[in-house]
Design an enzyme around this catalytic site. Structure first.
Site, PDB file in Angstrom:
ATOM      1  N   ASP A 321     -12.516   0.857  -0.761  1.00 33.21           N
ATOM      2  CA  ASP A 321     -11.262   1.468   0.249  1.00 33.21           C
ATOM      3  C   ASP A 321     -10.603   2.459  -0.378  1.00 33.21           C
ATOM      4  O   ASP A 321     -10.642   2.598  -1.726  1.00 33.21           O
ATOM      5  CB  ASP A 321     -10.546   0.280   0.751  1.00 33.21           C
ATOM      6  CG  ASP A 321      -9.611   1.103   1.689  1.00 33.21           C
ATOM      7  OD1 ASP A 321      -9.757   1.541   2.557  1.00 33.21           O
ATOM      8  OD2 ASP A 321      -8.231   0.510   1.419  1.00 33.21           O
ATOM      9  N   ASP A 515      -7.556  -3.588  -0.039  1.00 33.04           N
ATOM     10  CA  ASP A 515      -6.032  -3.965  -0.134  1.00 33.04           C
ATOM     11  C   ASP A 515      -5.285  -4.267   1.077  1.00 33.04           C
ATOM     12  O   ASP A 515      -4.560  -4.972   0.940  1.00 33.04           O
ATOM     13  CB  ASP A 515      -5.128  -2.912  -1.038  1.00 33.04           C
ATOM     14  CG  ASP A 515      -4.774  -1.842  -0.038  1.00 33.04           C
ATOM     15  OD1 ASP A 515      -3.676  -1.591   0.055  1.00 33.04           O
ATOM     16  OD2 ASP A 515      -5.839  -0.995   0.319  1.00 33.04           O
TER      17      ASP A 515
END
Length: 623
Positions: A321, A515
């Site tokens: 990500d 996250d």
């Protein structure tokens, strides 16, 4: 060494001393009665063998017919029956020595996990109207005020409201350098306050705290077995009964079918039985994974089970990500581009900060923060222009700050700028002043993480992000990430991961590093999900298979290195133990290996495998 291990060692020393004394008396002292020698050997056998015989009896009562104590008991009793008392004592002596080494090795591995478990806070000092009260951490509620003095462990996650100090965060992050904290800083449960007294407002209940989540991960790791461990468990389940059947056949078929000597073949069968014990496999493989999990934990990397460690070791593609993972997730002004030489960067920033004076948008606060403590120009008639930007009267002139569409609408001739980030154009009426570039900064370890994955581990990297293509491609280019997918919704990320998994080479796995709460679905769908624990949402940590507790992205390649090394050690033990077993089993069946030689080979293999497994606890070679 524990008290139990000390007692074991004392028993081994006493039994060995009696055995040696009996041997000396039998071979060196003439005229010693056999009725004195035999009791000395018998006492030596009981001192060394009685604990094993008792364990074997308990095993029979509990219907564990085929454990190692049972095999050793049968082998030693059989040796006594054929008149080989020396062999019977040696069987017990070498087995007890092997068991002691095993106990010490397992104890060291458990100690590495116990060090992590020591972070659990025993109590919390709660500030109340009646004064300070010591309570159980689970009794503290969100909003309560805690007092944490020097040397105390922070009991719950919270925010410092008074005091300054340094914290030892090693238990959570593996970092030895203390972290300074001030009023307004967030602190995590499990850290040790090194100096000064802190007043902390609890932000989470104990069950939701960092230390509680971490302990749950550690405690649950042992339940998740790898394929290697499953293989060993199943192997032992059918292997031992098969060996006992072969021992019986080896003892009776040659004498019955071919008229061979009963004594010779019973002895060979007992030797075969001693050699066959699969202790090296049964002990060393789980110990290897246990040590690897403990070693990773000391570095602030929590792997939820040996099955996930085995998957991580097979990883050849890491998908990242972007925001909050490769980047800090906090926006800053990275560049100011004046329209021409007559306009300074300070002027562009000054008018933008004044125009954004009353805006609540995150980008507005970035601009004001970049302007610093200088006095802002007076602004009035502030207007929010939906989807475009803002305008205000600043020192009597109309100032606009916004995107390129806003500039076109007011007739300000802004130039096209190739820059990674969000562009805030600034103009006084129709006079274009310049552009401010606001970007999400890369994390300090992002370059190192990607370089190590590429150069040291030969792992491909991919980036998935919901950000614009231009920003994503710029970030990927800066880091050297080869494949980028941008402007994705959470569901799109799952689709991308599934496509990558379909395209993956046979036997290899894909890891995803994320996250946020929006990463939970893709963390679950990837072959192995890695959450950045310090900033991750609870959903991301719950969905992930491994957690990096301090958000240091450069620990991703370290986690893979630890996993690869641990799995390699496990397979070294499997191959070594099976190869030696096979060779010595054949030699024993053919009569080329005596019982004491067989046991030395068995114990030797076990000790070598255990010592090799203990290497997994050391993470220095994985750095």
């Amino acid at each position: 060494m524990t008290n139990k291990q000390k007692r074991e060692l004392a028993g081994i020393i006493i039994g060995t001393a009696l055995f040696v004394a009996a041997l000396i008396a039998a071979h060196l002292i003439h005229g010693v009665s056999v009725w004195l020698i035999i009791p000395m050997f018998a006492i030596s056998y009981l001192v060394l063998g009685l604990p094993v015989l008792i364990e074997a009896a308990y095993g029979l009562i509990g219907r564990r017919f085929m454990d190692e104590n049972f095999l050793m008991s049968i082998a030693s009793i059989g040796a006594i029956c054929v008149g080989e008392l020396h062999e019977a004592i040696l069987v017990m002596l070498l087995y007890r020595i092997g068991e002691l080494f095993q106990s010490i090795a397992v104890g060291k591995s458990r100690a590495s996990i116990a060090e992590l478990m020591d972070m659990r806070p025993d109590s919390a000092v709660l500030e109340t109207d009646a004064g300070e009260v010591q309570v159980d951490p689970e009794q503290v509620r969100v909003g309560d005020i805690l007092i944490v003095r020097a040397g105390d462990r922070i009991p719950l996650d919270g925010v410092v409201i008074e005091g300054t100090s340094s914290l030892n965060t090693a238990a959570l992050t593996g970092e030895s350098i203390p972290r300074d904290v001030f009023v307004g800083d967030e602190v995590s449960a499990g850290c040790i306050n090194l100096n000064g007294t802190l007043r902390i407002r609890a932000e989470k209940e104990y069950a939701d705290s960092t230390v509680s989540r971490m302990l749950e991960l550690i405690e649950g790791a042992a339940a998740n077995k790898s394929k290697s461990e499953d293989f060993i468990t199943k192997f032992a389940r059918w292997y031992t009964p098969s060996v006992v059947a072969l021992v019986v056949l080896l003892a009776i078929i040659p004498p019955l079918a071919f008229g061979q000597d009963w004594f010779t073949w019973i002895y060979r069968a007992l030797t075969f039985l001693v050699i066959s014990c699969p202790c090296a496999l049964v002990i060393s493989v789980p110990l290897t994974f246990f040590g690897g999990i403990g070693g990773a934990g000391r570095k602030g990397i929590l792997i939820k089970g040996s099955n996930y460690m085995e998957t991580l070791a097979k990883c050849d593609t890491v998908v990242f990500d972007k925001t909050g993972t490769l980047t800090k997730g906090s926006f800053t002004v990275t560049k100011i581009i004046p329209a021409n030489e007559s306009v300074t960067e300070k002027k562009v920033l000054m008018y933008a900060a004044a125009c954004e004076r009353y805006s609540t948008h995150p980008l507005a606060s970035c601009i004001r923060h970049a302007y610093g403590d200088d006095r802002l120009l007076e602004a009035s008639d502030f207007e929010e222009l939906a989807g475009l930007g803002v305008s205000a009267n600043v020192d009597g002139v109309k100032v606009y700050a916004g995107n390129a569409v806003l500039m076109q609408r007011i007739g300000a001739a802004c130039t096209e700028i190739d820059a990674a980030g969000t562009l805030i154009h600034v103009s006084i009426a129709e006079e274009y002043l310049g552009c401010i570039v606001i970007s999400d900064e890369l994390k300090s370890g992002a370059h190192e993480a990607v370089n190590r994955l590429h150069n040291e581990l030969s792992i491909k990297t991919v980036m998935l992000t919901g950000d614009r293509h231009s920003i994503a491609e710029s970030t990927a280019k800066e880091l050297g990430i080869g494949q980028v997918h941008a402007e994705l919704l959470p569901g799109d990320k799952v689709d991308c991961i599934e496509k990558l998994i379909d395209e993956e080479r046979s036997g290899y796995k894909i890891a995803f590093v994320g996250d946020g709460i929006n990463d939970a679905p893709v963390l679950t769908r990837a072959d192995i999900g890695i959450a950045m624990g310090g900033l991750s949402s609870d959903a991301a940590i719950e969905a992930a298979d491994a957690v990096i507790m301090d958000d240091r992205i450069e620990k991703v390649p370290l986690a893979i290195r630890i996993a690869k090394r641990t799995v390699n050690i496990a397979w070294q033990n499997i191959v070594f133990a099976l190869a030696v077993k096979l060779i010595v089993l054949v030699l024993g069946a053919l009569g080329y290996a005596e019982m004491w030689m067989a046991l030395i080979a068995d114990v030797g293999v076990c000790l070598v495998a255990i010592l090799n497994a203990m290497r997994a606890m050391s993470i220095t070679k994985a750095n």
